[in-house]
Scaffold this motif. Structure first.
Motif, PDB file in Angstrom:
ATOM      1  N   UNK A 224       0.809  -1.222   0.000  1.00  0.00           N
ATOM      2  CA  UNK A 224       0.000   0.000   0.000  1.00  0.00           C
ATOM      3  C   UNK A 224       0.842   1.271   0.000  1.00  0.00           C
ATOM      4  N   UNK A 225       2.165   1.145   0.176  1.00  0.00           N
ATOM      5  CA  UNK A 225       3.022   2.319   0.325  1.00  0.00           C
ATOM      6  C   UNK A 225       3.825   2.566  -0.945  1.00  0.00           C
ATOM      7  N   UNK A 226       3.742   3.792  -1.440  1.00  0.00           N
ATOM      8  CA  UNK A 226       4.542   4.228  -2.573  1.00  0.00           C
ATOM      9  C   UNK A 226       5.574   5.238  -2.090  1.00  0.00           C
ATOM     10  N   UNK A 227       6.745   5.209  -2.720  1.00  0.00           N
ATOM     11  CA  UNK A 227       7.777   6.180  -2.365  1.00  0.00           C
ATOM     12  C   UNK A 227       8.695   5.668  -1.269  1.00  0.00           C
ATOM     13  N   UNK A 228       9.613   6.529  -0.855  1.00  0.00           N
ATOM     14  CA  UNK A 228      10.641   6.160   0.115  1.00  0.00           C
ATOM     15  C   UNK A 228      10.175   6.421   1.540  1.00  0.00           C
ATOM     16  N   UNK A 229      10.487   5.453   2.401  1.00  0.00           N
ATOM     17  CA  UNK A 229      10.260   5.560   3.844  1.00  0.00           C
ATOM     18  C   UNK A 229      11.612   5.405   4.520  1.00  0.00           C
ATOM     19  N   UNK A 230      11.859   6.193   5.572  1.00  0.00           N
ATOM     20  CA  UNK A 230      13.132   6.131   6.287  1.00  0.00           C
ATOM     21  C   UNK A 230      12.906   5.765   7.745  1.00  0.00           C
ATOM     22  N   UNK A 231      13.903   5.116   8.334  1.00  0.00           N
ATOM     23  CA  UNK A 231      13.855   4.765   9.747  1.00  0.00           C
ATOM     24  C   UNK A 231      15.281   4.748  10.280  1.00  0.00           C
ATOM     25  N   UNK A 232      15.413   4.643  11.603  1.00  0.00           N
ATOM     26  CA  UNK A 232      16.739   4.509  12.198  1.00  0.00           C
ATOM     27  C   UNK A 232      17.211   3.066  12.073  1.00  0.00           C
ATOM     28  N   UNK A 233      18.492   2.864  12.058  1.00  0.00           N
ATOM     29  CA  UNK A 233      19.043   1.518  12.192  1.00  0.00           C
ATOM     30  C   UNK A 233      18.864   1.095  13.640  1.00  0.00           C
ATOM     31  N   UNK A 234      18.288  -0.087  13.911  1.00  0.00           N
ATOM     32  CA  UNK A 234      18.083  -0.496  15.302  1.00  0.00           C
ATOM     33  C   UNK A 234      19.361  -0.370  16.129  1.00  0.00           C
ATOM     34  N   UNK A 235      19.221   0.235  17.311  1.00  0.00           N
ATOM     35  CA  UNK A 235      20.360   0.465  18.196  1.00  0.00           C
ATOM     36  C   UNK A 235      21.070   1.785  17.964  1.00  0.00           C
ATOM     37  N   UNK A 236      20.620   2.570  16.972  1.00  0.00           N
ATOM     38  CA  UNK A 236      21.286   3.819  16.597  1.00  0.00           C
ATOM     39  C   UNK A 236      20.257   4.948  16.634  1.00  0.00           C
ATOM     40  N   UNK A 237      20.065   5.497  17.825  1.00  0.00           N
ATOM     41  CA  UNK A 237      18.967   6.415  18.057  1.00  0.00           C
ATOM     42  C   UNK A 237      19.381   7.895  18.044  1.00  0.00           C
ATOM     43  N   UNK A 238      18.353   8.747  18.077  1.00  0.00           N
ATOM     44  CA  UNK A 238      18.555  10.183  18.242  1.00  0.00           C
ATOM     45  C   UNK A 238      18.581  10.520  19.729  1.00  0.00           C
ATOM     46  N   UNK A 239      19.510  11.384  20.139  1.00  0.00           N
ATOM     47  CA  UNK A 239      19.533  11.902  21.505  1.00  0.00           C
ATOM     48  C   UNK A 239      18.734  13.199  21.519  1.00  0.00           C
ATOM     49  N   UNK A 240      17.603  13.221  22.214  1.00  0.00           N
ATOM     50  CA  UNK A 240      16.786  14.428  22.280  1.00  0.00           C
ATOM     51  C   UNK A 240      17.286  15.333  23.409  1.00  0.00           C
ATOM     52  N   UNK A 241      16.689  16.514  23.508  1.00  0.00           N
ATOM     53  CA  UNK A 241      17.025  17.440  24.588  1.00  0.00           C
ATOM     54  C   UNK A 241      16.130  17.266  25.805  1.00  0.00           C
ATOM     55  N   UNK A 242      15.173  16.368  25.716  1.00  0.00           N
ATOM     56  CA  UNK A 242      14.334  16.074  26.872  1.00  0.00           C
ATOM     57  C   UNK A 242      15.127  15.279  27.903  1.00  0.00           C
ATOM     58  N   UNK A 243      15.016  15.676  29.152  1.00  0.00           N
ATOM     59  CA  UNK A 243      15.638  14.904  30.217  1.00  0.00           C
ATOM     60  C   UNK A 243      14.619  13.930  30.805  1.00  0.00           C
TER      61      UNK A 243
END
Length: 277
Positions: free
Chosen positions: A246-265
């Motif tokens: 059902x999905x057309x086009x490119x979808x992106x995700x993180x590589x498992x174990x390789x996350x973003x560090x947010x500014x939320x504590x």
């Protein structure tokens, strides 16, 4: 680097391809998983998160299609120097809902209609476990946490049907599981307490071979330890795979174990009174 928060420093290292495996990085800051979709699927994915808040806890999303730095709520990323296309250590690219390649950044594949979602990550409560004398095994071994496909179904939303929950696993002694549950329970924006534990729990989740994770790396068990499983933010990628027709086009995700560090504590969870963002 001086005079910048540890979270911002970590993102700069990711942008420069100098950081991978974010377990234990920038203690006290929440980490996030990623899913980026063409805008026409964004409402369905947003509904999927709201219907499945344990495996897909929504921390934030881009407020304008194509804008890789406009994250709402804005407190999630406070720095003006931020780009969702570069600030994860590694990415996965899907075409038509099927994985095609890994990348270090998304700069040359990003499109003006892309919408990004940040999903809570269980790495966020690992500092609390370590502070209580219960450090996850992969912190000690320098490996990537083991993750498995489970038989827990996701509640469907729009095009997203037929998906199942991914779970992450950390070994603990049976006598420590109640403490582990108590510590992680308050982190509802990052999956909360375990969904199953013990060898019977693995069987109930449909996990046949604990030594063969679907993502990450196998974890060693000390004598008497049993597996403890949490819902995992890789789940949206499986939802995309299930909707591949059902999905057309490119979808992106993180590589498992390789996350973003947010500014939320971590204490934001208490200030929000465990509410939904």
């Amino acid at each position: 680097m001086e005079n910048i928060p540890a979270s911002h420093h970590a993102r700069l290292l990711c942008r420069q391809n100098q950081l991978t495996n974010t377990a234990g990085i920038a203690p006290g800051y929440l980490q996030a998983n990623l899913l980026v979709l063409p805008a026409k699927y964004a409402a369905d994915f947003h509904d999927l998160c709201l219907r499945n808040p344990v495996p897909c806890p929504l921390l934030g999303m881009t407020s304008v299609p194509g804008d890789a730095s406009a994250i709402q709520p804005s407190k999630c990323i406070q720095s003006q120097d931020f780009d969702i296309r570069t600030d994860f250590p590694k990415y996965r690219v899907y075409s038509g809902g099927k994985f095609i390649e890994g990348r270090r950044n998304l700069l040359d594949v990003w499109r003006e209609d892309h919408v990004g979602f940040l999903i809570g990550c269980s790495f966020s409560f690992e500092d609390a476990l370590a502070a209580a004398g219960l450090p996850p095994r992969h912190h000690k071994t320098g490996t990537i946490v083991a993750m498995y496909r489970s038989n827990i179904p996701l509640l469907p939303a729009g095009i997203f049907t037929g998906g199942h929950c991914i779970v992450s696993m950390r070994p603990y002694r049976p006598e420590d599981i109640e403490r582990v549950r108590d510590i992680t329970r308050v982190y509802r924006l990052t999956h909360g307490e375990p969904v199953a534990w013990g060898w019977d729990g693995a069987k109930q989740l449909g996990i046949v071979d604990i030594d063969k994770p679907d993502f990450g790396e196998p974890q060693s068990f000390d004598e008497g330890e049993v597996p403890v499983f949490w819902a995992c933010g890789v789940t949206p990628q499986i939802a995309v795979e299930a909707a591949s027709d059902k999905i057309e086009g490119l979808v992106f995700a993180h590589e498992p174990g390789h996350m973003l560090i947010t500014d939320w504590t971590a204490d934001i969870l208490q200030r929000l009174k465990l509410g939904i963002v």
